[in-house]
Design a protein around this motif. Structure first.
Motif, PDB file in Angstrom:
ATOM      1  N   SER A   1      75.128  24.912  49.678  1.00  0.00           N
ATOM      2  CA  SER A   1      74.234  24.545  50.770  1.00  0.00           C
ATOM      3  C   SER A   1      72.862  25.157  50.555  1.00  0.00           C
ATOM      4  O   SER A   1      72.722  26.292  50.146  1.00  0.00           O
ATOM      5  N   ILE A   2      71.825  24.379  50.815  1.00  0.00           N
ATOM      6  CA  ILE A   2      70.449  24.825  50.648  1.00  0.00           C
ATOM      7  C   ILE A   2      69.737  24.671  51.978  1.00  0.00           C
ATOM      8  O   ILE A   2      69.668  23.585  52.537  1.00  0.00           O
ATOM      9  N   THR A   3      69.237  25.777  52.506  1.00  0.00           N
ATOM     10  CA  THR A   3      68.524  25.751  53.772  1.00  0.00           C
ATOM     11  C   THR A   3      67.072  25.370  53.534  1.00  0.00           C
ATOM     12  O   THR A   3      66.328  26.086  52.855  1.00  0.00           O
ATOM     13  N   GLU A   4      66.657  24.242  54.073  1.00  0.00           N
ATOM     14  CA  GLU A   4      65.294  23.765  53.847  1.00  0.00           C
ATOM     15  C   GLU A   4      64.256  24.604  54.579  1.00  0.00           C
ATOM     16  O   GLU A   4      63.078  24.583  54.232  1.00  0.00           O
ATOM     17  N   ALA A   5      64.686  25.358  55.597  1.00  0.00           N
ATOM     18  CA  ALA A   5      63.722  26.126  56.388  1.00  0.00           C
ATOM     19  C   ALA A   5      62.959  27.146  55.554  1.00  0.00           C
ATOM     20  O   ALA A   5      61.808  27.466  55.855  1.00  0.00           O
ATOM     21  N   ASP A   6      63.595  27.678  54.490  1.00  0.00           N
ATOM     22  CA  ASP A   6      62.909  28.680  53.691  1.00  0.00           C
ATOM     23  C   ASP A   6      62.293  28.086  52.426  1.00  0.00           C
ATOM     24  O   ASP A   6      61.936  28.797  51.506  1.00  0.00           O
ATOM     25  N   ARG A   7      62.139  26.765  52.394  1.00  0.00           N
ATOM     26  CA  ARG A   7      61.467  26.097  51.283  1.00  0.00           C
ATOM     27  C   ARG A   7      60.141  25.524  51.779  1.00  0.00           C
ATOM     28  O   ARG A   7      60.098  24.868  52.805  1.00  0.00           O
ATOM     29  N   ILE A   8      59.097  25.765  51.061  1.00  0.00           N
ATOM     30  CA  ILE A   8      57.790  25.255  51.434  1.00  0.00           C
ATOM     31  C   ILE A   8      57.346  24.244  50.385  1.00  0.00           C
ATOM     32  O   ILE A   8      57.078  24.600  49.231  1.00  0.00           O
TER      33      ILE A   8
ATOM     34  N   ARG B   1      44.761  26.656  53.711  1.00  0.00           N
ATOM     35  CA  ARG B   1      44.871  28.023  54.232  1.00  0.00           C
ATOM     36  C   ARG B   1      46.001  28.126  55.259  1.00  0.00           C
ATOM     37  O   ARG B   1      46.682  29.148  55.332  1.00  0.00           O
ATOM     38  N   VAL B   2      46.198  27.088  56.037  1.00  0.00           N
ATOM     39  CA  VAL B   2      47.330  27.081  56.977  1.00  0.00           C
ATOM     40  C   VAL B   2      48.648  27.153  56.199  1.00  0.00           C
ATOM     41  O   VAL B   2      49.573  27.905  56.566  1.00  0.00           O
ATOM     42  N   LEU B   3      48.732  26.401  55.120  1.00  0.00           N
ATOM     43  CA  LEU B   3      49.936  26.434  54.287  1.00  0.00           C
ATOM     44  C   LEU B   3      50.125  27.818  53.673  1.00  0.00           C
ATOM     45  O   LEU B   3      51.255  28.333  53.629  1.00  0.00           O
ATOM     46  N   TYR B   4      49.029  28.412  53.220  1.00  0.00           N
ATOM     47  CA  TYR B   4      49.121  29.747  52.611  1.00  0.00           C
ATOM     48  C   TYR B   4      49.589  30.786  53.620  1.00  0.00           C
ATOM     49  O   TYR B   4      50.408  31.649  53.290  1.00  0.00           O
ATOM     50  N   GLU B   5      49.102  30.727  54.837  1.00  0.00           N
ATOM     51  CA  GLU B   5      49.528  31.691  55.852  1.00  0.00           C
ATOM     52  C   GLU B   5      51.036  31.555  56.123  1.00  0.00           C
ATOM     53  O   GLU B   5      51.725  32.562  56.308  1.00  0.00           O
ATOM     54  N   ARG B   6      51.515  30.325  56.135  1.00  0.00           N
ATOM     55  CA  ARG B   6      52.944  30.105  56.322  1.00  0.00           C
ATOM     56  C   ARG B   6      53.736  30.701  55.161  1.00  0.00           C
ATOM     57  O   ARG B   6      54.742  31.385  55.355  1.00  0.00           O
ATOM     58  N   TRP B   7      53.258  30.447  53.944  1.00  0.00           N
ATOM     59  CA  TRP B   7      53.927  30.986  52.753  1.00  0.00           C
ATOM     60  C   TRP B   7      53.814  32.504  52.712  1.00  0.00           C
ATOM     61  O   TRP B   7      54.778  33.211  52.411  1.00  0.00           O
TER      62      TRP B   7
ATOM     63  N   ARG C   1      54.970  37.620  51.401  1.00  0.00           N
ATOM     64  CA  ARG C   1      54.050  38.722  51.126  1.00  0.00           C
ATOM     65  C   ARG C   1      53.785  39.583  52.353  1.00  0.00           C
ATOM     66  O   ARG C   1      52.662  40.021  52.595  1.00  0.00           O
ATOM     67  N   ARG C   2      54.799  39.881  53.106  1.00  0.00           N
ATOM     68  CA  ARG C   2      54.607  40.620  54.357  1.00  0.00           C
ATOM     69  C   ARG C   2      53.947  41.983  54.139  1.00  0.00           C
ATOM     70  O   ARG C   2      53.202  42.471  54.978  1.00  0.00           O
ATOM     71  N   ASP C   3      54.240  42.639  53.005  1.00  0.00           N
ATOM     72  CA  ASP C   3      53.725  43.991  52.764  1.00  0.00           C
ATOM     73  C   ASP C   3      52.614  44.019  51.727  1.00  0.00           C
ATOM     74  O   ASP C   3      52.313  45.055  51.148  1.00  0.00           O
ATOM     75  N   ALA C   4      51.993  42.884  51.461  1.00  0.00           N
ATOM     76  CA  ALA C   4      50.962  42.824  50.427  1.00  0.00           C
ATOM     77  C   ALA C   4      49.658  43.464  50.897  1.00  0.00           C
ATOM     78  O   ALA C   4      49.429  43.657  52.101  1.00  0.00           O
ATOM     79  N   ASP C   5      48.804  43.776  49.944  1.00  0.00           N
ATOM     80  CA  ASP C   5      47.501  44.364  50.234  1.00  0.00           C
ATOM     81  C   ASP C   5      46.583  43.269  50.798  1.00  0.00           C
ATOM     82  O   ASP C   5      46.252  42.309  50.104  1.00  0.00           O
ATOM     83  N   PRO C   6      46.136  43.402  52.044  1.00  0.00           N
ATOM     84  CA  PRO C   6      45.273  42.352  52.630  1.00  0.00           C
ATOM     85  C   PRO C   6      43.942  42.210  51.900  1.00  0.00           C
ATOM     86  O   PRO C   6      43.317  41.147  51.942  1.00  0.00           O
ATOM     87  N   ASN C   7      43.486  43.271  51.210  1.00  0.00           N
ATOM     88  CA  ASN C   7      42.227  43.204  50.478  1.00  0.00           C
ATOM     89  C   ASN C   7      42.332  42.300  49.248  1.00  0.00           C
ATOM     90  O   ASN C   7      41.310  41.884  48.691  1.00  0.00           O
ATOM     91  N   ASP C   8      43.570  42.010  48.847  1.00  0.00           N
ATOM     92  CA  ASP C   8      43.813  41.183  47.665  1.00  0.00           C
ATOM     93  C   ASP C   8      44.047  39.716  48.053  1.00  0.00           C
ATOM     94  O   ASP C   8      44.221  38.862  47.187  1.00  0.00           O
ATOM     95  N   LYS C   9      44.013  39.452  49.336  1.00  0.00           N
ATOM     96  CA  LYS C   9      44.476  38.161  49.836  1.00  0.00           C
ATOM     97  C   LYS C   9      43.595  36.992  49.397  1.00  0.00           C
ATOM     98  O   LYS C   9      44.108  35.910  49.068  1.00  0.00           O
TER      99      LYS C   9
ATOM    100  N   LEU D   1      58.459  32.337  45.375  1.00  0.00           N
ATOM    101  CA  LEU D   1      57.850  33.664  45.462  1.00  0.00           C
ATOM    102  C   LEU D   1      56.733  33.903  44.462  1.00  0.00           C
ATOM    103  O   LEU D   1      55.967  34.863  44.586  1.00  0.00           O
ATOM    104  N   PHE D   2      56.580  33.035  43.450  1.00  0.00           N
ATOM    105  CA  PHE D   2      55.569  33.234  42.414  1.00  0.00           C
ATOM    106  C   PHE D   2      54.271  32.463  42.680  1.00  0.00           C
ATOM    107  O   PHE D   2      53.375  32.458  41.835  1.00  0.00           O
ATOM    108  N   ALA D   3      54.149  31.830  43.825  1.00  0.00           N
ATOM    109  CA  ALA D   3      53.067  30.863  44.036  1.00  0.00           C
ATOM    110  C   ALA D   3      51.670  31.460  44.051  1.00  0.00           C
ATOM    111  O   ALA D   3      50.697  30.723  43.871  1.00  0.00           O
ATOM    112  N   ASP D   4      51.509  32.772  44.266  1.00  0.00           N
ATOM    113  CA  ASP D   4      50.161  33.343  44.199  1.00  0.00           C
ATOM    114  C   ASP D   4      50.040  34.366  43.076  1.00  0.00           C
ATOM    115  O   ASP D   4      49.183  35.245  43.108  1.00  0.00           O
ATOM    116  N   MET D   5      50.889  34.243  42.058  1.00  0.00           N
ATOM    117  CA  MET D   5      50.799  35.091  40.861  1.00  0.00           C
ATOM    118  C   MET D   5      50.191  34.294  39.719  1.00  0.00           C
ATOM    119  O   MET D   5      50.408  33.083  39.610  1.00  0.00           O
TER     120      MET D   5
END
Length: 362
Positions: free
Chosen positions: A24-31, A45-51, A56-64, A94-98
């Motif tokens: 089973s694959i939960t679509e809710a955690d797929r963007i 930017r709306v899509l990025y905030e959702r992702w 990236r809950r604990d990421a450096d906001p200065n790097d955003k 999880l690799f979308a902004d690397m």
């Protein structure tokens, strides 16, 4: 409690009977990326905030802002791949902004050590079952049997895929043989298996040898995972399980590998994980491209055949592997890899080296 052999036979039968089921694959955690998402910078930017809130809950906001630029390009690339009818599906994992270099360095090369070729006569080799080679099950999927797999783990930026695959194999065979469920300590192997190189990579067979030499391994509760190498310590409490030996499966032998995984999960190599196609994989049967410069280890948990709508087409054969990047990657942490190409060592070298599994769990 069932005797060990009876219990194994019962669970194997369950895996075979349920192997046509899809995890089973939960679509809710797929963007996914739509045309509306790429229509403007504001919608992106709306899509990025959702992702970002998901990954990236604990990421450096200065790097955003820098990360948004990478995300913007990646989202558009993923949208184009899906729109152009790529053979596998893609979503924003999880690799979308690397950058590609960050991904390759941090995640795609966790088994850089080369095991020197050995004389097969001296190896503990897999002894095929009575069903080998012509009466093997058509499909096997250990994801469908409760208790055999302890779940998809997330290595983080530590190159510990070898340790995660090794603990996964030991957890599975411990359950199948002894009806005991436990999460084993990946961190103990990273810190203390000195024949390996911790977060710089290693091989499952050397992890198995560590467990044999130490007469056991602790649980993840006793020795929790921290995602980086640290000083080897001895936690309080007894080691929770051990193994008596480990067994190799012959190289370039697809049917022996099928026979082995029909009994329990097996650790296999995988080459070429640094490609963008692999990084972006979200579903379907992976066929490459691959190279041999970046090496990984997976837990092989089954095999099957994807049927075709054409009655004259036999369908596409595949392996089922468990990765170590969490459930946001692939099919909730799993991947289907095309099966075949035996003489070439399989897609991405999956059968080019000896597969290995633990034996005699205690």
């Amino acid at each position: 409690m069932l005797p060990a052999l009876t219990m194994v036979a019962t669970l194997v039968a369950m895996a075979l009977a349920a192997s046509t089921m899809t995890a089973s694959i939960t679509e809710a955690d797929r963007i996914y990326v739509s045309s509306e998402n790429i229509a403007s910078e504001e919608s992106m930017r709306v899509l990025y905030e959702r992702w970002y809130a998901l990954h990236r809950r604990d990421a450096d906001p200065n790097d955003k802002e820098k990360r948004f630029a990478i995300f913007n390009a990646e989202a558009r690339a993923v949208y184009k791949l899906n729109k152009d009818g790529a053979r596998v599906k893609h979503h924003l994992n999880l690799f979308a902004d690397m950058t590609q270099d960050e991904y390759a360095e941090g995640f795609a090369n966790c088994s850089p050590l080369e095991i020197q070729p050995r004389d097969e006569i001296k190896l503990n080799l897999h002894q095929p079952s009575q069903y080998y080679p012509n009466n093997l099950p058509h499909s096997v999927d250990w994801r469908t049997v409760d208790g055999v797999l302890t779940g998809v783990k997330k290595q983080g930026r530590c190159g510990s895929c070898w340790a995660i695959a090794a603990t996964g194999a030991m957890e599975s065979i411990h359950f199948l043989k002894n009806n005991k469920r436990t999460n084993l300590s990946v961190q103990e192997l990273v810190d203390c298996s000195t024949e390996n190189r911790g977060c710089d990579g290693g091989w499952a067979e050397k992890a198995f040898q560590y467990v044999i030499n130490k007469h056991g391994i602790h649980s993840s509760e006793q020795y929790p995972y921290v995602g980086n190498g640290s000083r080897c310590t001895t936690p309080s409490g007894s080691r929770v399980m051990s193994i008596g030996r480990f067994v190799y499966v012959r190289r370039h032998n697809e049917k022996q590998l099928m026979d082995a995984v029909s009994h329990w999960p097996v650790v296999v190599p995988f080459f070429g994980t640094n490609s963008t196609v692999f990084m972006r994989y979200s579903g379907g049967i992976f066929r490459g491209p691959c190279n041999d410069t970046q090496r990984h280890q997976f837990l092989l948990v089954g095999y099957g055949t994807m049927p075709s709508d054409d009655a004259n087409d036999p369908g596409v054969k595949y392996w089922v592997v468990q990765n170590t990047w969490g459930e946001s990657w692939g099919e909730r942490g799993y991947m289907l890899v095309e099966r075949g190409h035996e003489t070439d060592g399989g897609v991405c070298g999956i059968s080019s080296r000896h597969a290995v599994y633990p034996a005699h769990p205690k």
